[in-house]
Design a protein around this motif. Sequence first.
Motif, PDB file in Angstrom:
ATOM      1  N   PHE A 762     -59.073 -13.886  57.771  1.00 21.22           N
ATOM      2  CA  PHE A 762     -59.527 -15.259  57.919  1.00 21.22           C
ATOM      3  C   PHE A 762     -59.012 -16.043  56.715  1.00 21.22           C
ATOM      4  CE2 PHE A 762     -62.899 -12.615  56.193  1.00 21.22           C
ATOM      5  CZ  PHE A 762     -63.333 -13.286  55.055  1.00 21.22           C
ATOM      6  N   ASN A 763     -58.957 -17.344  56.864  1.00 20.80           N
ATOM      7  CA  ASN A 763     -58.319 -18.210  55.881  1.00 20.80           C
ATOM      8  C   ASN A 763     -56.807 -18.001  55.845  1.00 20.80           C
ATOM      9  OD1 ASN A 763     -58.577 -20.273  53.910  1.00 20.80           O
ATOM     10  ND2 ASN A 763     -58.213 -18.780  52.301  1.00 20.80           N
ATOM     11  N   ASP A 764     -56.243 -17.408  56.898  1.00 20.72           N
ATOM     12  CA  ASP A 764     -54.796 -17.187  56.931  1.00 20.72           C
ATOM     13  C   ASP A 764     -54.078 -18.481  57.297  1.00 20.72           C
ATOM     14  OD1 ASP A 764     -56.280 -16.384  59.403  1.00 20.72           O
ATOM     15  OD2 ASP A 764     -54.262 -16.482  60.268  1.00 20.72           O
ATOM     16  N   LYS A 765     -52.816 -18.553  56.834  1.00 19.75           N
ATOM     17  CA  LYS A 765     -51.986 -19.713  57.088  1.00 19.75           C
ATOM     18  C   LYS A 765     -51.080 -19.449  58.295  1.00 19.75           C
ATOM     19  CE  LYS A 765     -53.786 -21.599  53.492  1.00 19.75           C
ATOM     20  NZ  LYS A 765     -54.844 -22.616  53.661  1.00 19.75           N
ATOM     21  N   PRO A 766     -50.529 -20.527  58.892  1.00 22.88           N
ATOM     22  CA  PRO A 766     -49.687 -20.336  60.085  1.00 22.88           C
ATOM     23  C   PRO A 766     -48.485 -19.437  59.834  1.00 22.88           C
ATOM     24  CG  PRO A 766     -50.329 -22.637  59.876  1.00 22.88           C
ATOM     25  CD  PRO A 766     -50.783 -21.959  58.619  1.00 22.88           C
ATOM     26  N   THR A 767     -47.973 -19.407  58.588  1.00 25.18           N
ATOM     27  CA  THR A 767     -46.791 -18.591  58.309  1.00 25.18           C
ATOM     28  C   THR A 767     -47.125 -17.132  58.047  1.00 25.18           C
ATOM     29  OG1 THR A 767     -46.952 -19.234  55.976  1.00 25.18           O
ATOM     30  CG2 THR A 767     -45.481 -20.538  57.387  1.00 25.18           C
ATOM     31  N   ASP A 768     -48.390 -16.817  57.787  1.00 23.52           N
ATOM     32  CA  ASP A 768     -48.765 -15.428  57.487  1.00 23.52           C
ATOM     33  C   ASP A 768     -48.629 -14.558  58.725  1.00 23.52           C
ATOM     34  OD1 ASP A 768     -49.389 -16.225  54.918  1.00 23.52           O
ATOM     35  OD2 ASP A 768     -51.528 -16.495  55.358  1.00 23.52           O
ATOM     36  N   ARG A 769     -48.282 -13.307  58.506  1.00 24.93           N
ATOM     37  CA  ARG A 769     -48.226 -12.332  59.598  1.00 24.93           C
ATOM     38  C   ARG A 769     -49.455 -11.423  59.483  1.00 24.93           C
ATOM     39  NH1 ARG A 769     -43.068 -12.267  61.962  1.00 24.93           N
ATOM     40  NH2 ARG A 769     -42.105 -14.261  61.420  1.00 24.93           N
ATOM     41  N   THR A 770     -50.246 -11.360  60.526  1.00 25.96           N
ATOM     42  CA  THR A 770     -51.503 -10.609  60.472  1.00 25.96           C
ATOM     43  C   THR A 770     -51.459  -9.410  61.417  1.00 25.96           C
ATOM     44  OG1 THR A 770     -52.520 -11.963  62.193  1.00 25.96           O
ATOM     45  CG2 THR A 770     -52.780 -12.704  59.908  1.00 25.96           C
ATOM     46  N   GLU A 771     -52.322  -8.446  61.130  1.00 27.93           N
ATOM     47  CA  GLU A 771     -52.485  -7.256  61.966  1.00 27.93           C
ATOM     48  C   GLU A 771     -53.951  -6.840  61.937  1.00 27.93           C
ATOM     49  OE1 GLU A 771     -48.297  -4.796  61.585  1.00 27.93           O
ATOM     50  OE2 GLU A 771     -49.860  -4.475  60.090  1.00 27.93           O
ATOM     51  N   VAL A 772     -54.542  -6.674  63.073  1.00 30.35           N
ATOM     52  CA  VAL A 772     -55.953  -6.263  63.142  1.00 30.35           C
ATOM     53  C   VAL A 772     -56.081  -4.764  62.895  1.00 30.35           C
ATOM     54  CG1 VAL A 772     -57.979  -6.097  64.637  1.00 30.35           C
ATOM     55  CG2 VAL A 772     -56.567  -8.169  64.652  1.00 30.35           C
ATOM     56  N   PHE A 773     -55.168  -3.968  63.437  1.00 34.22           N
ATOM     57  CA  PHE A 773     -55.228  -2.507  63.295  1.00 34.22           C
ATOM     58  C   PHE A 773     -54.054  -2.037  62.438  1.00 34.22           C
ATOM     59  CE2 PHE A 773     -53.912   1.731  64.783  1.00 34.22           C
ATOM     60  CZ  PHE A 773     -55.055   2.441  64.432  1.00 34.22           C
ATOM     61  N   GLN A 774     -54.359  -1.226  61.444  1.00 31.91           N
ATOM     62  CA  GLN A 774     -53.337  -0.666  60.553  1.00 31.91           C
ATOM     63  C   GLN A 774     -53.656   0.792  60.286  1.00 31.91           C
ATOM     64  OE1 GLN A 774     -54.036  -3.590  57.417  1.00 31.91           O
ATOM     65  NE2 GLN A 774     -51.997  -4.427  57.726  1.00 31.91           N
TER      66      GLN A 774
END
Length: 781
Positions: A762-774
């Motif tokens: 949360f608080n991520d920016k549009p350019t950030d790449r996120t992953e829920v499962f790692q």
Amino acid sequence: MTLRSKLALFVSLLILSIVAFAMEPFVIKDIKIEGLQRTEPGTVFNYLPVQVGDTMTEDKSSEAIKSLYRTGFFKDVRIEADQNILLITVQERPSIADIQFSGNKMFQTDKLKESLKSVGLVEGQIYDKTKLEFMEQEIKKQYLSLGKYTASVKTTTSPLERNRVAIRFDIEEGIISRIKEINIVGNQVYQKLDLVSQFQLQTTNWLSWWYKDDQYSKQKLTADLETLKSFYMNRGYLEFSIDSTQVSITPDKEDVFITINISEGSKYKVSDVKLAGDLLQVPENELQKLIRIKKDDIFNREKVTETTKAMNNRLGNDGFAFSNVNAIPDINKDEHTASFTFFVDPGRKVYVRRIDIEGNTRTRDEVIRREFRQVESGWYAADKIERSKERLRRTQFFSDTNIETPAVPGTTDQVDLKVKVTERNTGSIMFGAGLSNQEGVIGSFNVTQANFLGTGDRVSAQVNTGRINRTYALSMTQPFFTPEGVALTYDVYRRDMNASRITFATYDTSSFGAGFRFSVPFTERNAFSYGLTLDNTEVQNLSDIAPQRFIKYCKSVTGDLNATGCSMNSLTASVGWTEDSRDDILFPKKGGLRRVNAEVSTPGLDIQMYKLTFQESVYKEITNDLTFMINGQAGYANSYGGKEFPFFKNFYVGGVNSLRGYRISAVGPVCPAGDETCGSVNQGRDMFLGGTKQLVGSAELFMPIPFLKNNNQFRLSAFIDAGNVYEESEPIKLSSLRYSAGLGVMWISPFGPLKLVIAQPFNDKPTDRTEVFQFQMGQQF
């Protein structure tokens, strides 16, 4: 021995004594023994009180018969005389040829045989019916303790050739008796549900299939009664008592009912706390600080126990190994108060005579002794002994370490340290593969010996292959390069990285080099380190769509305006300081870790930069099962001497080992697709640049995984992470930190460490790449 067996032996001895009584004295010319099948004749001769040339009399005949019976080898002994020849006829007891079990599911056969061995029932030994009957009852008791009241144990003895027998245990385990109801009678202050919830034993519930907590056990009930007593006495009920306990079972032996009768008594307060006894050996003010219970507090037995334990430990640190601190209460029943006097008896001061080590078949004695802080011929120090045990555990050479302190016989001021270790395998050769959701399948080959030739030195060769990182390394660490504990590590390596898969920039790096590091201990938990590393790094495949600062750097190194790569040499000096007070390396519960490191590349070569990093982790044990950890990391890097800062030395965050919930190295400064100010107009994707400043923090709560309590290979955690990286010209703002929260599982599996993470950014920016499962497997983390 049963009454029948004793009577038979008495009659046999009586008859033989009569025979012996009738024997006329004679000089023994020869001795013949008949009836032996397994026993050697020499064994019989050793037990005989006569030999050739002696005069045989009635008394010696009786003594010979008794001596042979006492061996336990024979069930019948006869002595006769034939023309001055002593003829001894024996009938041997049968030996055990085989032991078999059938029907046992709750207990492993090997464990049952170990129990038989402890009483002498083992293959090859003399068969003893009384021992067999005893073990039959003991096995049945073990089943009863597990709540199997219908269990039966039947033994069968079958004769074999050559005077041997085979023993068979036929076991019917039956059904498990379940706890139907637990009643507490006499409770007024606390509800039954609150009290029973403290117990190990429970009535049948939806988790009983796993925990087995509805199976009655006398040992567990005893523990639960003590838990109940502690529950009340830790809340002020000094006069609490358990009046009686009834356990009943239904005729079909399926249901168990438990009734506990208690008297709560009144709640007591502490009216006064004093010290008495010999208070000259340790400063009284130090003992006062150890008192956990204060005036006007509600009485708490646990705090009283903690106080006596803390005082005994403090006295033990000064050599009083056999100190005794007793809390003596003075109870006022009318006012419901109690004063406590802690009577201190230090005893005699003792010193350690000798340290004896057992169980180390591979590890050299000096490797164990050098970890000891308690020395021979020195005053006994409990804290030094405990620290020595902790240091042995941290070597990871032993699966179990136990230290006992028996008194030296005949003395009152000496003890020995008996150190018993159980060695574990410290060498491994691994061919295999790991798995990461960032790098895919990672081929690996590792040869590691953490205790090389029993010297305590660590030698390893490693090859890891992945889509992002490839590593080839050879390393050796001597933890005691000098007797004072200075450690030396030297290694050679080759590391290749495909940065396009983590930063989304188009370049590769290839580094090879060699280095050494010294670690110098300042105190027991503090060490200073320094070293040098000679490195060559080559940047390749730097395409024209890469960020302009990357291209600019290689142009500055090569002087070529069309450079698509560059090669740089550097000699980096490093210094660091570490304070490590963690109680365990893998799964710490208390203590902390603090690291400060600085690296600087020496002038005159292609790279002139410095990097500073700081890390602090603090672990706090909340309960036996819960540990809270807070961790913070900060870093700063820059160049000097007019040189450009090498972009491949930037800090990056994101990934399972950093800022969870975000892709590895995919947070922070970015060159957006199509932005001519930082990259080529032809680039079709965002490119993460990293930064020269880093800030990462996390708060984490560790706990056991449900259904896997007391398993030291697993750990579950709930966490909150925060972090970001910043460019040199960009100020550090807490408002720009990225956050995530989630759950993680760590498993030290036979195939290597495994980490699973489910995180919500949360608080991520549009350019950030996120992953829920790692996840990560087969690599160190």
